[in-house]
Motif scaffolding. Structure first.
Motif, PDB file in Angstrom:
ATOM      1  N   MET A   1     -12.983  20.861  45.821  1.00  0.00           N
ATOM      2  CA  MET A   1     -12.775  22.166  45.241  1.00  0.00           C
ATOM      3  C   MET A   1     -11.374  22.200  44.633  1.00  0.00           C
ATOM      4  SD  MET A   1     -12.533  25.718  47.422  1.00  0.00           S
ATOM      5  CE  MET A   1     -12.725  24.811  48.901  1.00  0.00           C
ATOM      6  N   LEU A   2     -11.301  22.515  43.375  1.00  0.00           N
ATOM      7  CA  LEU A   2     -10.029  22.549  42.660  1.00  0.00           C
ATOM      8  C   LEU A   2      -9.514  23.978  42.570  1.00  0.00           C
ATOM      9  CD1 LEU A   2      -7.962  20.934  40.942  1.00  0.00           C
ATOM     10  CD2 LEU A   2      -9.357  21.461  38.966  1.00  0.00           C
ATOM     11  N   MET A   3      -8.221  24.113  42.750  1.00  0.00           N
ATOM     12  CA  MET A   3      -7.559  25.405  42.591  1.00  0.00           C
ATOM     13  C   MET A   3      -6.587  25.286  41.429  1.00  0.00           C
ATOM     14  SD  MET A   3      -5.282  27.419  45.364  1.00  0.00           S
ATOM     15  CE  MET A   3      -4.238  28.758  44.905  1.00  0.00           C
ATOM     16  N   SER A   4      -6.428  26.357  40.673  1.00  0.00           N
ATOM     17  CA  SER A   4      -5.488  26.403  39.560  1.00  0.00           C
ATOM     18  C   SER A   4      -4.435  27.464  39.835  1.00  0.00           C
ATOM     19  CB  SER A   4      -6.206  26.747  38.256  1.00  0.00           C
ATOM     20  OG  SER A   4      -7.162  25.775  37.947  1.00  0.00           O
ATOM     21  N   ILE A   5      -3.184  27.079  39.677  1.00  0.00           N
ATOM     22  CA  ILE A   5      -2.080  28.031  39.724  1.00  0.00           C
ATOM     23  C   ILE A   5      -1.618  28.213  38.282  1.00  0.00           C
ATOM     24  CG2 ILE A   5       0.277  28.478  40.489  1.00  0.00           C
ATOM     25  CD1 ILE A   5      -0.333  26.821  42.976  1.00  0.00           C
ATOM     26  N   LEU A   6      -1.620  29.443  37.823  1.00  0.00           N
ATOM     27  CA  LEU A   6      -1.259  29.763  36.444  1.00  0.00           C
ATOM     28  C   LEU A   6       0.073  30.499  36.444  1.00  0.00           C
ATOM     29  CD1 LEU A   6      -4.774  31.050  35.358  1.00  0.00           C
ATOM     30  CD2 LEU A   6      -3.923  28.709  35.409  1.00  0.00           C
ATOM     31  N   ILE A   7       1.043  29.950  35.731  1.00  0.00           N
ATOM     32  CA  ILE A   7       2.393  30.528  35.705  1.00  0.00           C
ATOM     33  C   ILE A   7       2.742  30.926  34.277  1.00  0.00           C
ATOM     34  CG2 ILE A   7       4.841  30.143  36.162  1.00  0.00           C
ATOM     35  CD1 ILE A   7       4.016  27.968  38.171  1.00  0.00           C
ATOM     36  N   LEU A   8       3.147  32.174  34.115  1.00  0.00           N
ATOM     37  CA  LEU A   8       3.660  32.664  32.835  1.00  0.00           C
ATOM     38  C   LEU A   8       5.170  32.810  32.946  1.00  0.00           C
ATOM     39  CD1 LEU A   8       1.113  35.496  32.029  1.00  0.00           C
ATOM     40  CD2 LEU A   8       1.088  33.150  31.228  1.00  0.00           C
ATOM     41  N   THR A   9       5.883  32.366  31.920  1.00  0.00           N
ATOM     42  CA  THR A   9       7.327  32.512  31.928  1.00  0.00           C
ATOM     43  C   THR A   9       7.823  32.875  30.535  1.00  0.00           C
ATOM     44  OG1 THR A   9       9.425  31.470  32.547  1.00  0.00           O
ATOM     45  CG2 THR A   9       7.743  30.030  31.573  1.00  0.00           C
ATOM     46  N   HIS A  10       8.948  33.610  30.510  1.00  0.00           N
ATOM     47  CA  HIS A  10       9.543  34.030  29.241  1.00  0.00           C
ATOM     48  C   HIS A  10      11.029  34.301  29.465  1.00  0.00           C
ATOM     49  CE1 HIS A  10       9.809  35.906  25.275  1.00  0.00           C
ATOM     50  NE2 HIS A  10      10.612  36.777  25.858  1.00  0.00           N
ATOM     51  N   ASN A  11      11.884  33.461  28.887  1.00  0.00           N
ATOM     52  CA  ASN A  11      13.339  33.663  28.885  1.00  0.00           C
ATOM     53  C   ASN A  11      13.985  33.775  30.264  1.00  0.00           C
ATOM     54  OD1 ASN A  11      13.712  33.537  26.126  1.00  0.00           O
ATOM     55  ND2 ASN A  11      13.415  35.722  25.847  1.00  0.00           N
ATOM     56  N   ARG A  12      13.413  33.115  31.260  1.00  0.00           N
ATOM     57  CA  ARG A  12      14.036  33.130  32.588  1.00  0.00           C
ATOM     58  C   ARG A  12      13.939  31.737  33.203  1.00  0.00           C
ATOM     59  NH1 ARG A  12      12.052  38.744  35.254  1.00  0.00           N
ATOM     60  NH2 ARG A  12      10.023  37.724  35.215  1.00  0.00           N
ATOM     61  N   PRO A  13      14.638  30.754  32.636  1.00  0.00           N
ATOM     62  CA  PRO A  13      14.479  29.373  33.090  1.00  0.00           C
ATOM     63  C   PRO A  13      14.868  29.143  34.546  1.00  0.00           C
ATOM     64  CG  PRO A  13      16.263  29.541  31.492  1.00  0.00           C
ATOM     65  CD  PRO A  13      15.580  30.872  31.532  1.00  0.00           C
ATOM     66  N   GLU A  14      15.889  29.833  35.059  1.00  0.00           N
ATOM     67  CA  GLU A  14      16.291  29.624  36.456  1.00  0.00           C
ATOM     68  C   GLU A  14      15.213  30.116  37.414  1.00  0.00           C
ATOM     69  OE1 GLU A  14      18.316  31.450  34.306  1.00  0.00           O
ATOM     70  OE2 GLU A  14      19.620  29.775  33.770  1.00  0.00           O
ATOM     71  N   LEU A  15      14.664  31.284  37.119  1.00  0.00           N
ATOM     72  CA  LEU A  15      13.594  31.807  37.972  1.00  0.00           C
ATOM     73  C   LEU A  15      12.353  30.933  37.884  1.00  0.00           C
ATOM     74  CD1 LEU A  15      13.926  35.646  37.345  1.00  0.00           C
ATOM     75  CD2 LEU A  15      14.543  34.377  39.415  1.00  0.00           C
ATOM     76  N   PHE A  16      12.047  30.450  36.688  1.00  0.00           N
ATOM     77  CA  PHE A  16      10.888  29.576  36.532  1.00  0.00           C
ATOM     78  C   PHE A  16      11.048  28.307  37.368  1.00  0.00           C
ATOM     79  CE2 PHE A  16       9.239  25.759  34.496  1.00  0.00           C
ATOM     80  CZ  PHE A  16       7.893  25.982  34.714  1.00  0.00           C
TER      81      PHE A  16
END
Length: 87
Positions: A1-16
């Motif tokens: 069973m595969l799980m996907s983690i989806l991450i959105l980022t915009h102009n916050r490289p340290e937090l990403f």
């Protein structure tokens, strides 16, 4: 069973970076991580489980749909760049 983690980022490289490192530290090998960076400002971490995309749809809901369409997982987990997984 595969799980996907989806991450959105915009102009916050340290937090990403904190978000991605926490995910990589806490996931098993059968999890894929899909990142959409619509500002091209992050340093990519090369890892076999991580895929990067650079689409910038106009509406936030379209960004979510874009990464969801890329996911292969049976289960989906969304993270924003200011989220992180605790040990």
């Amino acid at each position: 069973m595969l799980m996907s983690i989806l991450i959105l980022t915009h102009n916050r490289p340290e937090l990403f970076q904190r978000c991605l490192h926490s995910a990589l530290k806490n996931i098993p090998s059968n999890v894929e991580i899909i990142v959409n960076n619509d500002s091209n400002d992050i340093e990519e971490i090369q890892h076999p489980q991580v895929q990067y995309y650079y689409e910038n749809p106009e509406h936030l809901s379209d960004k979510y749909k874009y990464v969801l369409d890329k996911a292969k997982g049976e289960f989906i987990y969304y993270l924003e760049d200011d989220d992180y997984l605790v040990d």
